[in-house]
Design an enzyme around this catalytic site. Structure first.
Site, short mmCIF file in Angstrom:
data_model
loop_
_atom_site.label_atom_id
_atom_site.label_comp_id
_atom_site.label_asym_id
_atom_site.label_seq_id
_atom_site.Cartn_x
_atom_site.Cartn_y
_atom_site.Cartn_z
N ASP A 121 -22.47 -58.55 17.49
CA ASP A 121 -21.42 -57.61 17.05
C ASP A 121 -21.51 -57.41 15.53
OD1 ASP A 121 -20.40 -57.25 19.56
OD2 ASP A 121 -18.63 -58.50 19.29
N HIS A 138 -29.33 -58.52 19.55
CA HIS A 138 -29.82 -59.67 20.32
C HIS A 138 -31.33 -59.87 20.13
CE1 HIS A 138 -26.13 -60.76 22.22
NE2 HIS A 138 -25.99 -59.62 22.88
N HIS A 167 -25.66 -53.27 19.05
CA HIS A 167 -25.32 -54.63 19.46
C HIS A 167 -26.47 -55.23 20.29
CE1 HIS A 167 -22.84 -57.85 21.40
NE2 HIS A 167 -23.65 -57.58 22.41
N GLU A 168 -26.99 -54.46 21.25
CA GLU A 168 -28.09 -54.96 22.08
C GLU A 168 -29.33 -55.23 21.22
OE1 GLU A 168 -27.78 -55.90 25.13
OE2 GLU A 168 -25.72 -55.17 25.28
N GLU A 204 -22.95 -63.40 21.05
CA GLU A 204 -22.26 -62.10 21.16
C GLU A 204 -21.58 -61.75 19.83
OE1 GLU A 204 -22.59 -59.93 23.52
OE2 GLU A 204 -23.88 -61.37 24.53
#
Ligand SMILES: [Zn+2]
Length: 413
Positions: free
Chosen positions: A360, A282, A278-279, A356
């Site tokens: 995801d 980004h 997930h990070e 976000e």
């Protein structure tokens, strides 16, 4: 503009921002209190009623404290604007003249004033609320040590920046704000290099992750996503709090991944991999770059507005500055502006929530969506986040979508 008009506009803006804040917090308190006695459908079977009630009580106590904190902060700013700041300026210039030292002392006096007002709230939050709900692990000794170290870091890193801004203000002329913005951008880039490598280790122990199977798993993930980092670290966050987190930090050679030891203890290897994916999302989806570009543009606008205000004779006199140092007028602008800019936070939170969901979805594509969903649920429980939220409050205040919505989307995917 008439000076009395300026004072009135600023006073009303501070009041409006405060009333809005209190109204939002009040809505959220009423909403979650009204939903205290049943676990929301999305969490049925995942969270028991006692856990749910605990998260509601915890959230209400935090909200009530933050309402008092908001009032105290607004009253302090108002007091500074109607004469407190002018008093600091007069006293300091009477003592040391209006040179560079006066600028440093003025900034120092303001920061100490805000810190003194904030201190009881911080103590109450840590040793009353976090303690009561079983999250606090900070000792009074650690709390004081953190405060002193924080102050020392602020002086060492902040003083050269303030001196440089003051120099620009005194020497560059009309377009000082462009040069000031350039300095601000350069300062932030240097901070991104310095903070992960030199500042964070002052507060926490950062060790390379020794679990070789987890390391291998993460390194494979990084390779698969085409991401290069300069280290994978475990941080002893558990010495302060039981809350869990993971983050990417730094840039260029200081880029690193940090996992709280609290996360390593509660998540499985698969779940940790999903959280990191997930990070990584980004980065891969350019959220970080977009956020930085937005900051570049908004800070440029901010400096332009401050540049304009500093040049207006009515501005300094409206707030009682007599023979103003240019830096004092700049600080005055910084005291006034947040009352006008807070309204944009709703927009940036909305954009962050969109990001976000995108991260995801990226994680679900690179790893297993079910692992991310179970990790989100564990983090939600570990942080005792409320399982239900007032929609208006959430729209303005939440940088992350509600856990239930994130899990629901992952299960559809
Ligand atoms: Zn995220």
């Amino acid at each position: 503009m008439q000076t009395s008009t300026a004072t009135l506009i600023v006073g009303l803006a501070i009041l409006a921002a405060l009333v809005f804040e209190l109204w939002l917090d009040g809505r959220q308190i009423r909403w979650i209190r009204g939903h205290r006695d049943s676990v929301p459908a999305a969490f049925a079977g995942r969270i028991v009623l006692d856990e749910h009630r605990k998260s509601v009580d915890y959230a209400i106590e935090k909200l009530q404290l933050s309402r008092i904190d908001a009032v105290a902060g607004s009253v302090l700013t108002a007091l500074l604007l109607i004469g407190g700041f002018a008093f600091f300026e007069r006293t300091i210039t009477a003592l040391v003249g209006s040179g560079y030292l006066a600028g440093l002392l003025l900034v120092g006096a303001l920061l100490v004033t805000y810190a003194v007002v904030e201190l009881p709230f911080s103590i109450w939050r840590t040793f009353k609320i976090e303690q009561k709900f079983g999250f606090n692990r900070t000792t009074p000794g650690l709390f004081i040590a953190d405060m002193l170290k924080g102050a020392a870091v602020a002086v060492v890193l902040g003083a050269p920046f303030i001196l440089a801004i003051d120099f620009i203000l005194r020497n560059v002329g009309e377009f000082w704000w462009l040069a000031g913005w350039g300095l601000y951008v350069a300062f932030n880039l240097v901070m991104l290099l310095i903070i992960p490598t030199f500042v964070m280790p002052l507060f926490n122990k950062l060790e390379p992750i020794d679990d070789t199977s987890l390391r291998g798993r993460i390194e494979t993930l990084l390779k698969r996503c085409g991401f290069r980092s300069n280290g994978l670290f475990k941080m002893d966050a558990s010495k302060r709090s039981g809350h869990g987190n993971a983050f990417f930090t730094g840039f260029g050679p200081s880029k690193r991944i940090v996992l709280f030891d609290t996360i390593l203890a509660s998540l499985s290897a698969e779940e940790i991999e999903a959280v990191l994916a997930h990070e990584l999302g980004h980065f891969k989806l350019r959220h970080i770059v977009k956020r930085m570009l937005t900051q570049l543009v908004t800070s440029l606008i901010g400096f332009a507005v401050i540049g304009w205000l500093v040049a207006q004779p009515w501005f300094a006199s409206a707030f009682g500055l007599s023979a103003p140092m240019p830096l004092a007028v700049l600080i005055l602008a910084l005291l006034v502006l947040p009352a006008f800019t807070g309204w944009f936070r709703g927009f940036s939170n909305w954009r962050s929530r969109v990001h976000e969901f995108e991260a995801d979805a990226y994680a679900a594509g690179q790893t297993n969506g079910a692992d991310l969903a179970s990790a989100l649920l564990k983090l939600h429980k570990d942080n005792a986040a409320p399982s239900t939220t007032d929609p208006v409050y959430s729209t303005f205040k939440h940088s992350h979508p509600p856990t239930a919505e994130r899990i629901a989307r992952l299960q559809v995917a």
